[in-house]
Design a protein around this motif. Sequence first.
Motif, PDB file in Angstrom:
ATOM      1  N   ALA A  70      24.200  19.451  13.052  1.00  0.00           N
ATOM      2  CA  ALA A  70      23.749  20.615  12.280  1.00  0.00           C
ATOM      3  C   ALA A  70      22.307  20.972  12.621  1.00  0.00           C
ATOM      4  O   ALA A  70      21.957  22.155  12.745  1.00  0.00           O
ATOM      5  CB  ALA A  70      23.889  20.327  10.780  1.00  0.00           C
ATOM      6  N   ILE A  71      21.451  19.951  12.783  1.00  0.00           N
ATOM      7  CA  ILE A  71      20.053  20.207  13.140  1.00  0.00           C
ATOM      8  C   ILE A  71      19.963  20.830  14.526  1.00  0.00           C
ATOM      9  O   ILE A  71      19.187  21.774  14.749  1.00  0.00           O
ATOM     10  CB  ILE A  71      19.245  18.889  13.073  1.00  0.00           C
ATOM     11  CG1 ILE A  71      19.113  18.423  11.621  1.00  0.00           C
ATOM     12  CG2 ILE A  71      17.859  19.069  13.689  1.00  0.00           C
ATOM     13  CD1 ILE A  71      18.490  17.045  11.478  1.00  0.00           C
ATOM     14  N   ALA A  72      20.776  20.319  15.469  1.00  0.00           N
ATOM     15  CA  ALA A  72      20.766  20.886  16.824  1.00  0.00           C
ATOM     16  C   ALA A  72      21.225  22.335  16.818  1.00  0.00           C
ATOM     17  O   ALA A  72      20.637  23.193  17.496  1.00  0.00           O
ATOM     18  CB  ALA A  72      21.655  20.041  17.734  1.00  0.00           C
ATOM     19  N   GLN A  73      22.280  22.641  16.042  1.00  0.00           N
ATOM     20  CA  GLN A  73      22.753  24.017  15.949  1.00  0.00           C
ATOM     21  C   GLN A  73      21.698  24.914  15.302  1.00  0.00           C
ATOM     22  O   GLN A  73      21.512  26.067  15.722  1.00  0.00           O
ATOM     23  CB  GLN A  73      24.050  24.076  15.152  1.00  0.00           C
ATOM     24  CG  GLN A  73      25.247  23.469  15.877  1.00  0.00           C
ATOM     25  CD  GLN A  73      26.504  23.483  15.038  1.00  0.00           C
ATOM     26  OE1 GLN A  73      26.461  23.675  13.819  1.00  0.00           O
ATOM     27  NE2 GLN A  73      27.642  23.255  15.677  1.00  0.00           N
ATOM     28  N   TYR A  74      21.008  24.379  14.269  1.00  0.00           N
ATOM     29  CA  TYR A  74      19.967  25.168  13.607  1.00  0.00           C
ATOM     30  C   TYR A  74      18.815  25.463  14.571  1.00  0.00           C
ATOM     31  O   TYR A  74      18.309  26.582  14.612  1.00  0.00           O
ATOM     32  CB  TYR A  74      19.457  24.407  12.383  1.00  0.00           C
ATOM     33  CG  TYR A  74      18.308  25.087  11.680  1.00  0.00           C
ATOM     34  CD1 TYR A  74      18.532  26.189  10.862  1.00  0.00           C
ATOM     35  CD2 TYR A  74      17.000  24.633  11.833  1.00  0.00           C
ATOM     36  CE1 TYR A  74      17.489  26.821  10.209  1.00  0.00           C
ATOM     37  CE2 TYR A  74      15.948  25.258  11.193  1.00  0.00           C
ATOM     38  CZ  TYR A  74      16.198  26.348  10.383  1.00  0.00           C
ATOM     39  OH  TYR A  74      15.151  26.971   9.749  1.00  0.00           O
ATOM     40  N   ARG A  75      18.410  24.448  15.348  1.00  0.00           N
ATOM     41  CA  ARG A  75      17.334  24.661  16.315  1.00  0.00           C
ATOM     42  C   ARG A  75      17.741  25.668  17.380  1.00  0.00           C
ATOM     43  O   ARG A  75      16.945  26.534  17.767  1.00  0.00           O
ATOM     44  CB  ARG A  75      16.964  23.328  16.971  1.00  0.00           C
ATOM     45  CG  ARG A  75      16.206  22.380  16.047  1.00  0.00           C
ATOM     46  CD  ARG A  75      15.939  21.060  16.742  1.00  0.00           C
ATOM     47  NE  ARG A  75      15.182  20.151  15.895  1.00  0.00           N
ATOM     48  CZ  ARG A  75      14.933  18.880  16.195  1.00  0.00           C
ATOM     49  NH1 ARG A  75      15.405  18.380  17.337  1.00  0.00           N
ATOM     50  NH2 ARG A  75      14.237  18.114  15.375  1.00  0.00           N
ATOM     51  N   GLU A  76      18.993  25.553  17.840  1.00  0.00           N
ATOM     52  CA  GLU A  76      19.484  26.503  18.852  1.00  0.00           C
ATOM     53  C   GLU A  76      19.504  27.919  18.300  1.00  0.00           C
ATOM     54  O   GLU A  76      19.124  28.870  18.988  1.00  0.00           O
ATOM     55  CB  GLU A  76      20.885  26.077  19.290  1.00  0.00           C
ATOM     56  CG  GLU A  76      21.464  26.940  20.398  1.00  0.00           C
ATOM     57  CD  GLU A  76      22.827  26.459  20.840  1.00  0.00           C
ATOM     58  OE1 GLU A  76      23.595  27.289  21.336  1.00  0.00           O
ATOM     59  OE2 GLU A  76      23.118  25.266  20.675  1.00  0.00           O
ATOM     60  N   GLU A  77      19.937  28.046  17.033  1.00  0.00           N
ATOM     61  CA  GLU A  77      19.954  29.368  16.405  1.00  0.00           C
ATOM     62  C   GLU A  77      18.545  29.907  16.230  1.00  0.00           C
ATOM     63  O   GLU A  77      18.297  31.106  16.434  1.00  0.00           O
ATOM     64  CB  GLU A  77      20.663  29.270  15.044  1.00  0.00           C
ATOM     65  CG  GLU A  77      20.887  30.603  14.362  1.00  0.00           C
ATOM     66  CD  GLU A  77      21.802  31.526  15.133  1.00  0.00           C
ATOM     67  OE1 GLU A  77      21.650  32.754  14.984  1.00  0.00           O
ATOM     68  OE2 GLU A  77      22.659  31.033  15.884  1.00  0.00           O
ATOM     69  N   GLN A  78      17.606  29.046  15.850  1.00  0.00           N
ATOM     70  CA  GLN A  78      16.216  29.477  15.695  1.00  0.00           C
ATOM     71  C   GLN A  78      15.637  29.957  17.027  1.00  0.00           C
ATOM     72  O   GLN A  78      14.950  30.985  17.081  1.00  0.00           O
ATOM     73  CB  GLN A  78      15.364  28.328  15.152  1.00  0.00           C
ATOM     74  CG  GLN A  78      15.590  28.031  13.684  1.00  0.00           C
ATOM     75  CD  GLN A  78      15.110  29.172  12.798  1.00  0.00           C
ATOM     76  OE1 GLN A  78      15.898  29.939  12.276  1.00  0.00           O
ATOM     77  NE2 GLN A  78      13.811  29.278  12.632  1.00  0.00           N
ATOM     78  N   LEU A  79      15.905  29.210  18.104  1.00  0.00           N
ATOM     79  CA  LEU A  79      15.408  29.626  19.422  1.00  0.00           C
ATOM     80  C   LEU A  79      15.995  30.964  19.842  1.00  0.00           C
ATOM     81  O   LEU A  79      15.299  31.820  20.399  1.00  0.00           O
ATOM     82  CB  LEU A  79      15.754  28.553  20.462  1.00  0.00           C
ATOM     83  CG  LEU A  79      14.988  27.229  20.349  1.00  0.00           C
ATOM     84  CD1 LEU A  79      15.552  26.209  21.328  1.00  0.00           C
ATOM     85  CD2 LEU A  79      13.499  27.431  20.603  1.00  0.00           C
TER      86      LEU A  79
END
Length: 408
Positions: free
Chosen positions: A181-190
């Motif tokens: 979930a954190i990786a997906q959130y970071r990817e979405e933020q980028l």
Amino acid sequence: MLSHSIKLNPIFMVLSLRTVAIVIQIILLLFVHFVLHYHLPWFELVIIICCEVIFTFGSYWYFRKKQHVSKQSLSWQVIADVIFLSALLSYSGGATNAFVSLLLIPIAISAVTLSAPRLFFVACLAIASYSVQLWLMPMSVMHGNMEGHFIGMWINFLFSALVVALVVGRMAINNRIKDKAIAQYREEQLKQEKVISLGVASAQVTHQLATPISTACMLVDELKELSPTSDLINDLQFELKRCTDSLSSFRQMVFDIKEQNTYLISATRICADIKDYIALNHPELMLVTVECSEGDDRNVQANSSLLPAIINIINNAIRATQANNCQKVEIKTTCDDEYLTLEIRDFGKGFTQEKLAQLGIQPIASDQGFGMAVLLSHSSFERLGGKLVLTNHNELGAIATISLPLVL
């Protein structure tokens, strides 16, 4: 010194732990023989340790250049640890060996690194190993209250194995879910940062173009007064009007997105707008459409960015088709219980696997541009609860599938 990829690979952690275990096993054997003067079957134990060393070095050699190792390979390594440890225990006291609880270590490693079915198999294998060694114990050892003691040790091992498998396994699964979930959130933020950067750049360019376009319109109006019948001036005035309308539409779109203004639009209306755009801007193109039936013509939630986002995808399809010396594009519209789906097929050369993995996520340099239109369109569809999927057609060209949630 291990490389960065080796440090991150769980199989090298298992191999490192086994290497340490082999060193400890050798030290313990020497200590038991020379200090405690116990008589052990040296030949069998040395053969087992040699097999363990050969298997470990062979695994190091095989996996040294692999950055990603399958779960199956990792599970075989853990199973090998259970087998080697069981063999050593069987020749050094079996269930009476004080180190029999080391069979819990492979279960703990499996709980952290493997899936639930593989963890269950390793736990059953370790429990079966302990049970068999308890069953094969000679009756001479079971004197007095020792039988109850060994059975109690077995029950304790069984309980500990279940606790490690269930508790540690559940914690590991929760951590993996959180990390994902954190990786997906970071990817979405980028991705959102890239979209915002493109939006800021577009707004700056629009602001800079507004003044020269207004000046050009005034100059064309003056030229038209001098030569009102000139076709060249009329064409120039028409093109400048298109530029002015585009700037006005862009300002309105930005305002609607900022205020989150939405409206309902039907599948028929979307198809009609697409046809009008292609007829006006690409009259040479042969457009093949398959539209929803009347009963399936339902509405989707839209904003000012929806149609431009769809047009961006269609323009990419047109460019790909024309680059392959073709003048044909197919658009298929379907409705199911939840989504309106637009399938836009071009007759170009398709995408490489690398581009398919990156298009819509980040800008990509190519002969036609940087993939910014796809990136912005992908973001527009996501804001409306939809999605964009790009695939290659099995015969020729590519398919862009746009899914938009229906308003029930």
